[in-house]
Scaffold this active site. Structure first.
Site, mmCIF file in Angstrom:
data_model
loop_
_atom_site.group_PDB
_atom_site.id
_atom_site.type_symbol
_atom_site.label_atom_id
_atom_site.label_comp_id
_atom_site.label_asym_id
_atom_site.label_seq_id
_atom_site.Cartn_x
_atom_site.Cartn_y
_atom_site.Cartn_z
ATOM 1 N N LYS A 186 0.863 -1.182 0.000
ATOM 2 C CA LYS A 186 0.000 0.000 0.000
ATOM 3 C C LYS A 186 0.892 1.221 0.000
ATOM 4 O O LYS A 186 1.717 1.409 0.896
ATOM 5 C CB LYS A 186 -0.911 0.010 1.224
ATOM 6 C CG LYS A 186 -1.756 1.284 1.318
ATOM 7 C CD LYS A 186 -2.772 1.214 2.423
ATOM 8 C CE LYS A 186 -3.573 2.497 2.506
ATOM 9 N NZ LYS A 186 -4.596 2.440 3.554
ATOM 10 N N ARG A 238 -10.627 10.106 1.570
ATOM 11 C CA ARG A 238 -10.464 10.775 2.871
ATOM 12 C C ARG A 238 -11.524 11.856 3.050
ATOM 13 O O ARG A 238 -11.953 12.121 4.167
ATOM 14 C CB ARG A 238 -9.045 11.343 2.981
ATOM 15 C CG ARG A 238 -8.014 10.221 3.042
ATOM 16 C CD ARG A 238 -6.591 10.733 3.184
ATOM 17 N NE ARG A 238 -5.641 9.646 3.018
ATOM 18 C CZ ARG A 238 -4.329 9.816 2.889
ATOM 19 N NH1 ARG A 238 -3.819 11.045 2.933
ATOM 20 N NH2 ARG A 238 -3.537 8.785 2.733
ATOM 21 N N SER A 272 -10.147 5.582 -4.824
ATOM 22 C CA SER A 272 -11.095 6.668 -5.049
ATOM 23 C C SER A 272 -10.627 7.650 -6.122
ATOM 24 O O SER A 272 -11.427 8.103 -6.953
ATOM 25 C CB SER A 272 -11.353 7.396 -3.733
ATOM 26 O OG SER A 272 -10.133 7.831 -3.156
ATOM 27 N N LYS A 276 -2.236 -1.541 -3.789
ATOM 28 C CA LYS A 276 -3.064 -0.338 -3.786
ATOM 29 C C LYS A 276 -2.195 0.888 -3.934
ATOM 30 O O LYS A 276 -1.182 0.966 -3.229
ATOM 31 C CB LYS A 276 -3.822 -0.305 -2.457
ATOM 32 C CG LYS A 276 -4.634 0.926 -2.187
ATOM 33 C CD LYS A 276 -5.255 0.813 -0.813
ATOM 34 C CE LYS A 276 -5.993 2.091 -0.504
ATOM 35 N NZ LYS A 276 -6.544 2.067 0.829
ATOM 36 N N LYS A 308 1.364 10.043 5.634
ATOM 37 C CA LYS A 308 1.407 8.648 6.065
ATOM 38 C C LYS A 308 2.677 7.935 5.582
ATOM 39 O O LYS A 308 2.716 6.713 5.491
ATOM 40 C CB LYS A 308 0.145 7.921 5.578
ATOM 41 C CG LYS A 308 -1.163 8.526 6.142
ATOM 42 C CD LYS A 308 -2.370 7.625 5.885
ATOM 43 C CE LYS A 308 -3.637 8.189 6.546
ATOM 44 N NZ LYS A 308 -4.802 7.286 6.404
#
Ligand code: PBG
Length: 432
Positions: free
Chosen positions: A300, A310, A379, A353, A322
């Protein structure tokens, strides 16, 4: 029987769309002889039900029908009168000005295998089916479904009504796997994200409701603290800003067990803490949930493609980014380090991802692990295709299906995609 034989003739001569010119150098009789033989064997020796191929009604191939009934055909063949090959049609005209050139001396013309829909279908290497999709669904406590600005067509669904209706619609077109993402009220968020393992929290409650309505629905859950964290991070944040690994894993184990207790089929740690797969496996087993699978977000990346998600969950990190836990988008080999860890810790499915910008990583995992591979079309990928469609810059429907097919071709067994319902409808031939 008669209709079967007709079908076979049609398949051989017209549905496949064979073009006489492709057979230059072969005996022109070959094809019709073969098709008539198959008629004879099928009618006489093998009257059992057979594989039926539906011939196209609308063909306009170069072969003319001979005007004989099936019985006449058979009688002619039995009498040794194999019909003549149809005449070779005249060469279709090329536009004026087309250069006249010698035929290229090449013995491999890959276009031969692409020249008709039936041949293309026969040689298609990858397929796309609603069974490959996992449908991510956003839920909230409210009664109403609230649209998500950057994700047209997606809603925060009321867990009692909108969600149940959406799941029913998905099942109608063959999508029987979903993954749940909760929008948690601010008042329930905390630095340690304890709401994540509240047995009566939104997610466990929703799982119980769905399992009651649809016992065979496959429910995936997200294991991470961000929807529950007042800091918007996937783990517990120390005062100096460091995300605490082992303490977070402790919370994640409790979260996964609460989800399994509610009836989750596959828990999916998306947090990227080290050692969480093994710890979650042990926690699940200790509570008797040996049958619950783990889909690990193995590779990820710290990606900007998560923006709309988000917004949907109001889960933006309150500070920083992150990058100390999600992977650097520049890295390829590092995905193998994560793969080895997750495999040895007992993951059942490995996830990559985002999806489309990371096809090389999907292929890397596919070639290096025998485990099923999942890809997450996130998204931002969804939003881009939707936006391009709304602006009429691309054909949304076709780009959607192509992007999903490409994820499969790269090596993904399952795809988490917000397009799951729309794509499944399209694959089932239903208009939007
Ligand atoms: C967080 C999580 C994220 C997504 C799935 N789980 C966002 C993030 O890591 O910040 C993103 C999915 C998407 O963008 O569609 N655990």
């Amino acid at each position: 029987m008669a209709s079967t034989t007709t079908t076979i003739i049609n398949v051989a001569a017209s549905n496949v769309g064979l073009d006489c010119q492709s057979y230059v150098g072969l005996r022109p009789m070959l094809l019709p002889v073969r098709s008539f033989r198959s008629v004879r064997t099928s009618t006489r020796a093998n009257p059992a039900p057979r594989f039926v191929v539906r011939a196209s009604e609308t063909h306009s191939g170069p072969f003319k029908k001979l005007g004989l009934s099936d019985a006449e055909c058979e009688a002619a063949v039995v009498a040794g009168n194999v019909p003549e090959a149809p005449p070779v049609p005249p060469k279709p005209a090329a536009p004026a000005g087309t250069p006249v050139v010698p035929t290229l001396p090449i013995n491999r013309r890959p276009r031969r295998n692409r020249r008709s829909p039936a041949l293309r279908a026969a040689f298609q290497e990858t397929t796309l089916s609603p069974a490959n999709f996992v449908y991510p669904l956003f839920i909230h406590e409210g009664e109403e479904d609230a649209p998500i600005g950057a994700m047209p067509g997606c809603y925060r669904l009321g867990w009692r009504h909108g969600l149940v209706q959406e799941v029913a619609k998905a099942r109608d077109v063959g999508v029987n796997s979903i993954v749940l993402f909760p929008k948690v009220p601010d008042g329930l968020k905390s630095p340690t994200g304890d709401e994540a393992y509240n047995d009566n929290g939104l997610v466990p409650r929703t799982i119980r409701l769905l399992k009651d309505k649809f016992p065979d629905l496959v429910i995936y859950t997200d294991v991470a603290l961000d929807p529950y964290s007042s800091d918007g991070h996937d783990g517990i944040v120390r005062e100096d800003g460091v995300i605490m690994n082992d303490e977070t894993v402790h919370q994640l184990c409790k979260q996964a067990v609460a989800q399994a207790r509610a009836g989750a089929d596959v828990v999916s740690p998306s947090d990227m803490m080290d050692g969480r797969v093994g710890a979650i496996r042990a926690a699940l087993d200790a509570e008797g949930f040996h049958h619950v699978s783990i889909m690990s977000y193995t590779a990820k990346y710290a990606s900007s493609f998560y923006g709309p998600f988000r917004e949907a969950l109001d889960s933006n990190p309150r500070f920083g980014d992150k990058k100390t836990y999600q992977m650097n988008p520049a890295n390829y080999r590092e995905a193998l380090v994560e793969t080895r860890e997750d495999e040895s810790e007992g993951a059942d499915i490995l996830l990559v991802k985002p999806g489309l910008p990371y096809l090389d990583i999907i292929r890397l995992l596919r070639d290096n692990s025998p485990l099923p591979i999942a890809a997450y079309q996130v998204s931002g990928e969804y939003a881009m295709i939707k936006a391009g469609g709304v602006l009429k810059m691309i054909d949304e429907e076709k780009v959607m299906l192509e992007s999903l097919l490409c994820l499969r071709r790269a090596g993904a067994d399952v795809i988490l995609t917000y397009f799951a319902l729309q794509a499944a409808k399209s694959l089932c031939g239903e208009r939007k």
